[in-house]
Design a protein around this motif. Sequence first.
Motif, PDB file in Angstrom:
ATOM      1  N   ASN A  88       0.809  -1.220   0.000  1.00 25.60           N
ATOM      2  CA  ASN A  88       0.000   0.000   0.000  1.00 25.60           C
ATOM      3  C   ASN A  88       0.841   1.269   0.000  1.00 25.60           C
ATOM      4  OD1 ASN A  88      -1.897  -2.000   0.434  1.00 25.60           O
ATOM      5  ND2 ASN A  88      -2.127  -1.537   2.611  1.00 25.60           N
ATOM      6  N   GLY A  89       1.681   1.439  -1.006  1.00 23.75           N
ATOM      7  CA  GLY A  89       2.421   2.686  -1.086  1.00 23.75           C
ATOM      8  C   GLY A  89       3.914   2.489  -1.277  1.00 23.75           C
ATOM      9  N   GLU A  90       4.678   3.466  -0.776  1.00 25.77           N
ATOM     10  CA  GLU A  90       6.114   3.529  -1.056  1.00 25.77           C
ATOM     11  C   GLU A  90       6.930   2.970   0.121  1.00 25.77           C
ATOM     12  OE1 GLU A  90       7.980   3.965  -3.548  1.00 25.77           O
ATOM     13  OE2 GLU A  90       9.740   3.843  -2.266  1.00 25.77           O
ATOM     14  N   PRO A  91       7.540   1.785  -0.047  1.00 23.60           N
ATOM     15  CA  PRO A  91       8.215   1.146   1.097  1.00 23.60           C
ATOM     16  C   PRO A  91       9.379   1.944   1.661  1.00 23.60           C
ATOM     17  CG  PRO A  91       8.646  -0.060  -0.953  1.00 23.60           C
ATOM     18  CD  PRO A  91       7.587   0.957  -1.252  1.00 23.60           C
ATOM     19  N   THR A  92      10.076   2.718   0.799  1.00 20.30           N
ATOM     20  CA  THR A  92      11.258   3.440   1.304  1.00 20.30           C
ATOM     21  C   THR A  92      10.873   4.639   2.177  1.00 20.30           C
ATOM     22  OG1 THR A  92      11.411   4.828  -0.670  1.00 20.30           O
ATOM     23  CG2 THR A  92      12.623   2.756  -0.706  1.00 20.30           C
ATOM     24  N   CYS A  93       9.574   4.946   2.263  1.00 26.00           N
ATOM     25  CA  CYS A  93       9.101   6.001   3.174  1.00 26.00           C
ATOM     26  C   CYS A  93       9.163   5.544   4.624  1.00 26.00           C
ATOM     27  CB  CYS A  93       7.639   6.347   2.895  1.00 26.00           C
ATOM     28  SG  CYS A  93       7.402   7.315   1.439  1.00 26.00           S
ATOM     29  N   HIS A  94       9.213   4.240   4.862  1.00 29.88           N
ATOM     30  CA  HIS A  94       9.232   3.769   6.248  1.00 29.88           C
ATOM     31  C   HIS A  94      10.516   4.268   6.917  1.00 29.88           C
ATOM     32  CE1 HIS A  94       9.172   1.278   9.780  1.00 29.88           C
ATOM     33  NE2 HIS A  94       7.951   0.868   9.482  1.00 29.88           N
ATOM     34  N   PRO A  95      10.403   4.861   8.122  1.00 22.90           N
ATOM     35  CA  PRO A  95      11.616   5.438   8.742  1.00 22.90           C
ATOM     36  C   PRO A  95      12.687   4.398   9.062  1.00 22.90           C
ATOM     37  CG  PRO A  95       9.698   5.563  10.218  1.00 22.90           C
ATOM     38  CD  PRO A  95       9.183   5.139   8.887  1.00 22.90           C
ATOM     39  N   HIS A  96      12.311   3.127   9.149  1.00 28.20           N
ATOM     40  CA  HIS A  96      13.302   2.090   9.442  1.00 28.20           C
ATOM     41  C   HIS A  96      13.485   1.132   8.247  1.00 28.20           C
ATOM     42  CE1 HIS A  96      13.685   3.553  13.462  1.00 28.20           C
ATOM     43  NE2 HIS A  96      12.375   3.524  13.589  1.00 28.20           N
ATOM     44  N   PHE A  97      13.306   1.679   7.049  1.00 30.43           N
ATOM     45  CA  PHE A  97      13.427   0.852   5.844  1.00 30.43           C
ATOM     46  C   PHE A  97      14.771   0.114   5.806  1.00 30.43           C
ATOM     47  CE2 PHE A  97      14.906   0.521   1.400  1.00 30.43           C
ATOM     48  CZ  PHE A  97      13.977  -0.387   0.935  1.00 30.43           C
ATOM     49  N   ALA A  98      15.853   0.831   6.055  1.00 28.88           N
ATOM     50  CA  ALA A  98      17.183   0.213   5.930  1.00 28.88           C
ATOM     51  C   ALA A  98      17.360  -0.934   6.933  1.00 28.88           C
ATOM     52  CB  ALA A  98      18.268   1.266   6.124  1.00 28.88           C
ATOM     53  N   GLU A  99      16.926  -0.709   8.167  1.00 25.43           N
ATOM     54  CA  GLU A  99      17.052  -1.765   9.178  1.00 25.43           C
ATOM     55  C   GLU A  99      16.172  -2.968   8.813  1.00 25.43           C
ATOM     56  OE1 GLU A  99      16.439   1.411   9.710  1.00 25.43           O
ATOM     57  OE2 GLU A  99      17.566   2.187  11.417  1.00 25.43           O
ATOM     58  N   ILE A 100      14.989  -2.681   8.285  1.00 24.20           N
ATOM     59  CA  ILE A 100      14.072  -3.771   7.914  1.00 24.20           C
ATOM     60  C   ILE A 100      14.675  -4.596   6.764  1.00 24.20           C
ATOM     61  CG2 ILE A 100      11.799  -4.273   6.915  1.00 24.20           C
ATOM     62  CD1 ILE A 100      10.755  -1.849   8.602  1.00 24.20           C
ATOM     63  N   ILE A 101      15.350  -3.933   5.845  1.00 22.05           N
ATOM     64  CA  ILE A 101      16.025  -4.679   4.773  1.00 22.05           C
ATOM     65  C   ILE A 101      17.085  -5.601   5.385  1.00 22.05           C
ATOM     66  CG2 ILE A 101      17.668  -4.446   2.841  1.00 22.05           C
ATOM     67  CD1 ILE A 101      14.789  -3.908   1.976  1.00 22.05           C
ATOM     68  N   GLY A 102      17.839  -5.083   6.359  1.00 25.97           N
ATOM     69  CA  GLY A 102      18.851  -5.908   7.029  1.00 25.97           C
ATOM     70  C   GLY A 102      18.221  -7.106   7.719  1.00 25.97           C
ATOM     71  N   ASP A 103      17.115  -6.894   8.437  1.00 24.08           N
ATOM     72  CA  ASP A 103      16.411  -7.993   9.113  1.00 24.08           C
ATOM     73  C   ASP A 103      15.934  -9.029   8.088  1.00 24.08           C
ATOM     74  OD1 ASP A 103      16.704  -6.535  11.446  1.00 24.08           O
ATOM     75  OD2 ASP A 103      14.626  -5.777  11.444  1.00 24.08           O
ATOM     76  N   THR A 104      15.397  -8.534   6.986  1.00 24.39           N
ATOM     77  CA  THR A 104      14.822  -9.432   5.964  1.00 24.39           C
ATOM     78  C   THR A 104      15.914 -10.291   5.327  1.00 24.39           C
ATOM     79  OG1 THR A 104      13.081  -7.821   5.540  1.00 24.39           O
ATOM     80  CG2 THR A 104      13.475  -9.467   3.816  1.00 24.39           C
ATOM     81  N   ILE A 105      17.054  -9.682   5.063  1.00 29.15           N
ATOM     82  CA  ILE A 105      18.157 -10.446   4.463  1.00 29.15           C
ATOM     83  C   ILE A 105      18.625 -11.530   5.449  1.00 29.15           C
ATOM     84  CG2 ILE A 105      20.574 -10.284   3.713  1.00 29.15           C
ATOM     85  CD1 ILE A 105      19.791  -7.561   2.414  1.00 29.15           C
ATOM     86  N   ARG A 106      18.690 -11.189   6.727  1.00 29.29           N
ATOM     87  CA  ARG A 106      19.093 -12.198   7.731  1.00 29.29           C
ATOM     88  C   ARG A 106      18.095 -13.349   7.777  1.00 29.29           C
ATOM     89  NH1 ARG A 106      21.005  -7.850  10.452  1.00 29.29           N
ATOM     90  NH2 ARG A 106      19.066  -7.400  11.545  1.00 29.29           N
ATOM     91  N   LEU A 107      16.793 -13.028   7.782  1.00 24.74           N
ATOM     92  CA  LEU A 107      15.773 -14.088   7.839  1.00 24.74           C
ATOM     93  C   LEU A 107      15.774 -14.909   6.547  1.00 24.74           C
ATOM     94  CD1 LEU A 107      12.915 -12.062   9.567  1.00 24.74           C
ATOM     95  CD2 LEU A 107      14.169 -14.007  10.541  1.00 24.74           C
TER      96      LEU A 107
END
Length: 266
Positions: A88-107
């Motif tokens: 529902n929109g632009e994912p890079t707007c999330h203030p913790h986008f970078a950290e979430i990418i890191g979490d996702t890569i680990r999982l």
Amino acid sequence: MSTIIYPSPIFGPVHSRRLGISLGINLMPADGKVCTFNCIYCECGLNEERRPSLPLPTREQVSERLKAKLQAMVAEGQLPDVLTFAGNGEPTCHPHFAEIIGDTIRLRDLYCPQAKVSVLSNATMIHRQTVHDALMRVDNNILKLDTVDPIYIKKVDCPTGSYDVNTIIEHMKAFNGHIIIQTMFMRGTLPLKGESERGTESVDNTGEEFVGPWLEAVKEIRPQQVMIYTIDRETPTQGLLKATHEQLDQIRDRVIAAGIPCTASY
Ligand code: SF4
């Protein structure tokens, strides 16, 4: 009008011929849309009609829900082929986008190391160093560039803040080829805005006056791939038409002739 609002923060998996089994990650609220564009063709609907009341999911919620879903998929023996940031929109707007990418890569590395991580973004936040660096870490950095014509962008993509396409192109070049350009081609018309105005204006970006300059920008950016597509689902705006197979094939072939892999979705 049947536009779609996706569950949050995890949805799917969705089975597609092109992507295989795709598990969606939606960093926007579950009851509405948040985007720095307001595209007239957006499958989620227009921003003003889809304002959310719920907050963004937190980094912890995204990580916990993704972990639980991946564990369930492992137990079922149905692993995803791709983890796709969309919704529902632009994912890079999330203030913790970078950290979430890191979490996702680990999982991903833990539960389904063969799966790709894809991000679908409108590119409005790629000037932020943290967003750039996070996108460099994903497998498929898919960024929107519908045209290089500022008037068309204002009319069709409707940025909600300041947007300068030449600056965006410079930031796209900074990925050094680690970028997939995604472009919507369509035909049709849009009602003219304003009470006193009658009639319609064209939203057709399949003509040479659009395709030629767009192709020159694509050649400058040197992406690893280009994905062109057209309207697939119901749109929130009346009067929009699909680009034809022939138009898409011709554009695709011109990109390929420039030495850049390109796919067309009809
Ligand atoms: S960028 Fe994507 S999510 Fe945002 S309005 Fe456009 S189509 Fe919708």
